[in-house]
Design a protein around this motif. Structure first.
Motif, PDB file in Angstrom:
ATOM      1  N   LEU A  98       0.769  -1.570   0.051  1.00 10.08           N
ATOM      2  CA  LEU A  98      -0.442  -0.113  -0.504  1.00 10.08           C
ATOM      3  C   LEU A  98       1.083   0.927  -0.325  1.00 10.08           C
ATOM      4  O   LEU A  98       1.703   1.064   0.773  1.00 10.08           O
ATOM      5  CB  LEU A  98      -1.101  -0.020   0.974  1.00 10.08           C
ATOM      6  N   GLU A  99       0.199   2.333  -1.158  1.00 14.56           N
ATOM      7  CA  GLU A  99       0.681   3.546  -1.010  1.00 14.56           C
ATOM      8  C   GLU A  99       1.116   4.235   1.277  1.00 14.56           C
ATOM      9  O   GLU A  99       0.156   3.937   1.574  1.00 14.56           O
ATOM     10  CB  GLU A  99       0.277   5.217  -1.620  1.00 14.56           C
ATOM     11  N   PRO A 100       2.451   4.567   1.290  1.00 11.40           N
ATOM     12  CA  PRO A 100       2.390   5.059   2.629  1.00 11.40           C
ATOM     13  C   PRO A 100       1.278   5.668   2.730  1.00 11.40           C
ATOM     14  O   PRO A 100       0.833   5.103   4.099  1.00 11.40           O
ATOM     15  CB  PRO A 100       3.486   5.876   2.786  1.00 11.40           C
ATOM     16  N   GLU A 101       0.755   6.541   2.528  1.00  6.15           N
ATOM     17  CA  GLU A 101      -0.653   7.515   3.658  1.00  6.15           C
ATOM     18  C   GLU A 101      -1.993   6.576   3.480  1.00  6.15           C
ATOM     19  O   GLU A 101      -2.321   6.538   4.683  1.00  6.15           O
ATOM     20  CB  GLU A 101      -0.695   8.411   2.159  1.00  6.15           C
ATOM     21  N   GLU A 102      -1.948   5.858   2.537  1.00 10.33           N
ATOM     22  CA  GLU A 102      -2.946   5.009   2.382  1.00 10.33           C
ATOM     23  C   GLU A 102      -2.924   3.625   3.782  1.00 10.33           C
ATOM     24  O   GLU A 102      -3.869   3.848   4.083  1.00 10.33           O
ATOM     25  CB  GLU A 102      -3.770   3.759   0.623  1.00 10.33           C
ATOM     26  N   GLY A 103      -1.728   2.853   3.929  1.00 14.54           N
ATOM     27  CA  GLY A 103      -1.922   2.268   4.872  1.00 14.54           C
ATOM     28  C   GLY A 103      -1.723   2.681   5.784  1.00 14.54           C
ATOM     29  O   GLY A 103      -2.400   2.251   6.865  1.00 14.54           O
ATOM     30  N   ALA A 104      -1.059   4.150   6.625  1.00 20.30           N
ATOM     31  CA  ALA A 104      -0.804   4.340   7.196  1.00 20.30           C
ATOM     32  C   ALA A 104      -2.687   4.900   8.153  1.00 20.30           C
ATOM     33  O   ALA A 104      -3.021   4.924   9.330  1.00 20.30           O
ATOM     34  CB  ALA A 104      -0.896   6.514   7.478  1.00 20.30           C
ATOM     35  N   GLU A 105      -3.226   5.054   6.973  1.00 17.56           N
ATOM     36  CA  GLU A 105      -4.930   5.603   6.730  1.00 17.56           C
ATOM     37  C   GLU A 105      -4.980   4.263   7.643  1.00 17.56           C
ATOM     38  O   GLU A 105      -6.255   4.619   9.016  1.00 17.56           O
ATOM     39  CB  GLU A 105      -4.603   6.193   5.826  1.00 17.56           C
ATOM     40  N   LEU A 106      -4.978   3.290   6.506  1.00 19.40           N
ATOM     41  CA  LEU A 106      -5.992   2.225   7.553  1.00 19.40           C
ATOM     42  C   LEU A 106      -5.635   1.576   8.906  1.00 19.40           C
ATOM     43  O   LEU A 106      -6.533   1.294   9.847  1.00 19.40           O
ATOM     44  CB  LEU A 106      -5.430   1.228   5.911  1.00 19.40           C
ATOM     45  N   ILE A 107      -4.322   1.812   8.787  1.00 15.92           N
ATOM     46  CA  ILE A 107      -3.714   1.204  10.128  1.00 15.92           C
ATOM     47  C   ILE A 107      -4.261   2.281  11.323  1.00 15.92           C
ATOM     48  O   ILE A 107      -4.978   1.753  12.840  1.00 15.92           O
ATOM     49  CB  ILE A 107      -2.043   1.051  10.469  1.00 15.92           C
ATOM     50  N   GLU A 108      -4.684   3.672  11.291  1.00 11.63           N
ATOM     51  CA  GLU A 108      -5.032   4.483  12.187  1.00 11.63           C
ATOM     52  C   GLU A 108      -6.368   3.590  12.107  1.00 11.63           C
ATOM     53  O   GLU A 108      -7.052   3.652  13.785  1.00 11.63           O
ATOM     54  CB  GLU A 108      -5.049   6.306  11.725  1.00 11.63           C
ATOM     55  N   GLN A 109      -7.574   3.053  10.787  1.00 14.19           N
ATOM     56  CA  GLN A 109      -8.694   3.249  11.246  1.00 14.19           C
ATOM     57  C   GLN A 109      -8.549   2.017  12.425  1.00 14.19           C
ATOM     58  O   GLN A 109      -9.526   2.008  13.043  1.00 14.19           O
ATOM     59  CB  GLN A 109      -9.220   3.005  10.096  1.00 14.19           C
ATOM     60  N   LEU A 110      -7.820   1.043  12.198  1.00  9.66           N
ATOM     61  CA  LEU A 110      -7.806  -0.184  13.327  1.00  9.66           C
ATOM     62  C   LEU A 110      -7.564   0.123  14.043  1.00  9.66           C
ATOM     63  O   LEU A 110      -7.884  -0.693  15.313  1.00  9.66           O
ATOM     64  CB  LEU A 110      -6.596  -1.263  11.917  1.00  9.66           C
ATOM     65  N   ARG A 111      -6.622   0.692  14.664  1.00  9.92           N
ATOM     66  CA  ARG A 111      -6.054   1.015  15.994  1.00  9.92           C
ATOM     67  C   ARG A 111      -7.086   1.664  16.829  1.00  9.92           C
ATOM     68  O   ARG A 111      -7.265   1.026  17.907  1.00  9.92           O
ATOM     69  CB  ARG A 111      -4.765   1.350  16.007  1.00  9.92           C
ATOM     70  N   GLN A 112      -7.843   2.859  16.410  1.00  9.84           N
ATOM     71  CA  GLN A 112      -9.108   3.471  16.918  1.00  9.84           C
ATOM     72  C   GLN A 112     -10.040   2.092  17.039  1.00  9.84           C
ATOM     73  O   GLN A 112     -10.888   2.086  18.351  1.00  9.84           O
ATOM     74  CB  GLN A 112     -10.124   4.354  16.406  1.00  9.84           C
ATOM     75  N   HIS A 113     -10.181   1.189  16.013  1.00 10.07           N
ATOM     76  CA  HIS A 113     -11.280  -0.131  16.410  1.00 10.07           C
ATOM     77  C   HIS A 113     -11.160  -0.582  17.724  1.00 10.07           C
ATOM     78  O   HIS A 113     -11.607  -0.901  17.952  1.00 10.07           O
ATOM     79  CB  HIS A 113     -11.413  -0.919  15.238  1.00 10.07           C
ATOM     80  N   LEU A 114      -9.571  -0.684  18.078  1.00 11.09           N
ATOM     81  CA  LEU A 114      -8.828  -1.776  19.045  1.00 11.09           C
ATOM     82  C   LEU A 114      -9.017  -1.577  20.707  1.00 11.09           C
ATOM     83  O   LEU A 114      -8.846  -1.543  21.579  1.00 11.09           O
ATOM     84  CB  LEU A 114      -7.719  -1.942  18.360  1.00 11.09           C
ATOM     85  N   ASN A 115      -8.874   0.467  19.825  1.00 13.14           N
ATOM     86  CA  ASN A 115      -9.297   1.160  21.757  1.00 13.14           C
ATOM     87  C   ASN A 115     -11.298   1.300  21.928  1.00 13.14           C
ATOM     88  O   ASN A 115     -11.468   2.617  21.828  1.00 13.14           O
ATOM     89  CB  ASN A 115      -8.929   2.382  21.608  1.00 13.14           C
ATOM     90  N   GLN A 116     -11.800   0.367  22.159  1.00 12.40           N
ATOM     91  CA  GLN A 116     -12.485   0.300  22.294  1.00 12.40           C
ATOM     92  C   GLN A 116     -12.682  -0.825  24.090  1.00 12.40           C
ATOM     93  O   GLN A 116     -12.655  -2.185  24.117  1.00 12.40           O
ATOM     94  CB  GLN A 116     -13.699  -0.802  21.757  1.00 12.40           C
ATOM     95  N   PRO A 117     -12.823  -0.308  24.984  1.00 19.80           N
ATOM     96  CA  PRO A 117     -13.644  -0.801  25.827  1.00 19.80           C
ATOM     97  C   PRO A 117     -14.343  -2.831  26.395  1.00 19.80           C
ATOM     98  O   PRO A 117     -13.822  -3.306  26.883  1.00 19.80           O
ATOM     99  CB  PRO A 117     -14.653  -0.014  26.511  1.00 19.80           C
ATOM    100  N   GLN A 118     -14.439  -2.234  24.689  1.00 19.40           N
ATOM    101  CA  GLN A 118     -15.744  -3.895  24.897  1.00 19.40           C
ATOM    102  C   GLN A 118     -14.046  -5.242  24.788  1.00 19.40           C
ATOM    103  O   GLN A 118     -14.975  -6.546  24.895  1.00 19.40           O
ATOM    104  CB  GLN A 118     -16.771  -4.243  24.736  1.00 19.40           C
ATOM    105  N   PHE A 119     -13.553  -4.806  24.494  1.00 18.34           N
ATOM    106  CA  PHE A 119     -11.938  -5.830  23.844  1.00 18.34           C
ATOM    107  C   PHE A 119     -11.350  -5.810  25.416  1.00 18.34           C
ATOM    108  O   PHE A 119     -10.015  -7.195  25.148  1.00 18.34           O
ATOM    109  CB  PHE A 119     -10.792  -5.334  22.745  1.00 18.34           C
ATOM    110  N   TYR A 120     -11.601  -5.363  26.164  1.00 21.39           N
ATOM    111  CA  TYR A 120     -10.771  -5.469  27.647  1.00 21.39           C
ATOM    112  C   TYR A 120     -11.139  -6.086  28.294  1.00 21.39           C
ATOM    113  O   TYR A 120     -12.061  -6.414  28.566  1.00 21.39           O
ATOM    114  CB  TYR A 120     -10.014  -4.185  27.953  1.00 21.39           C
ATOM    115  N   TYR A 121      -9.691  -7.152  29.307  1.00 17.83           N
ATOM    116  CA  TYR A 121      -9.586  -7.553  30.459  1.00 17.83           C
ATOM    117  C   TYR A 121      -9.061  -6.310  31.633  1.00 17.83           C
ATOM    118  O   TYR A 121      -7.668  -6.292  31.129  1.00 17.83           O
ATOM    119  CB  TYR A 121     -10.002  -8.562  30.489  1.00 17.83           C
TER     120      TYR A 121
END
Length: 164
Positions: A98-121
């Motif tokens: 992926l082009e750097p800007e496209e990859g960075a945008e995708l990873i930021e979207q996925l990291r925001q998804h990871l940062n949700q309380p329902q995934f944590y113990y």
């Protein structure tokens, strides 16, 4: 496994993130988009310490200090067969192809998804607690605590399968 011998009066909790649940709750379009992508995770301990820290490798002109090993962004757990979003929060990464800007945008979207309380113990430690987890399917981190107090744990690591 961690076994608590001494714990601070406040803080020092450990949080685990369920990477399978994070994957399963992605929308179907995102699952299709990331299904065959490869990710390079750069070792933060093999970086030029004077360089600024980044979470995505945008500048491909910066020479690499360490070898790189692409791995699937969506990993299949070797025992359960479940899909895992194989990504962390803070380590510098790059999506192969992926082009750097496209990859960075995708990873930021996925990291925001990871940062949700329902995934944590969250585990608040007491002396004598033993907690074990599957390092192949979780992320974990320790909450800060007063530097004048102690947190003493014994750790046991068991050999597992190849990472992917």
């Amino acid at each position: 496994m961690l076994y608590a011998l001494e714990v601070p009066s406040q803080g020092g909790d450990t949080y685990w993130l369920n990477l399978n649940l994070a994957y399963e709750t992605l929308d179907e379009a995102t699952k299709r988009r990331i299904a065959d992508l490869q990710l390079i995770t750069y070792n933060p301990f093999l970086r030029d310490r004077s360089a600024s820290k980044t979470k995505y490798r945008l500048d491909r002109n910066i020479p690499l200090i360490s070898p790189v090993f692409p791995h699937p962004l969506v990993r299949i757990h070797p025992e359960s067969g479940k899909k895992i979003l194989y990504l962390d929060y803070a380590t510098e990464v790059e999506v192969v192809g992926l082009e750097p800007e496209e990859g960075a945008e995708l990873i930021e979207q996925l990291r925001q998804h990871l940062n949700q309380p329902q995934f944590y113990y969250q585990h608040k430690w007491s002396v004598g607690d033993i907690v074990y987890w599957d390092n192949q399917a979780t992320l974990h981190y320790r909450q800060a605590f007063d530097a004048n107090e102690r947190r003493v744990m014994k750790r046991v690591s068991l050999a597992g399968s190849r990472p992917f």
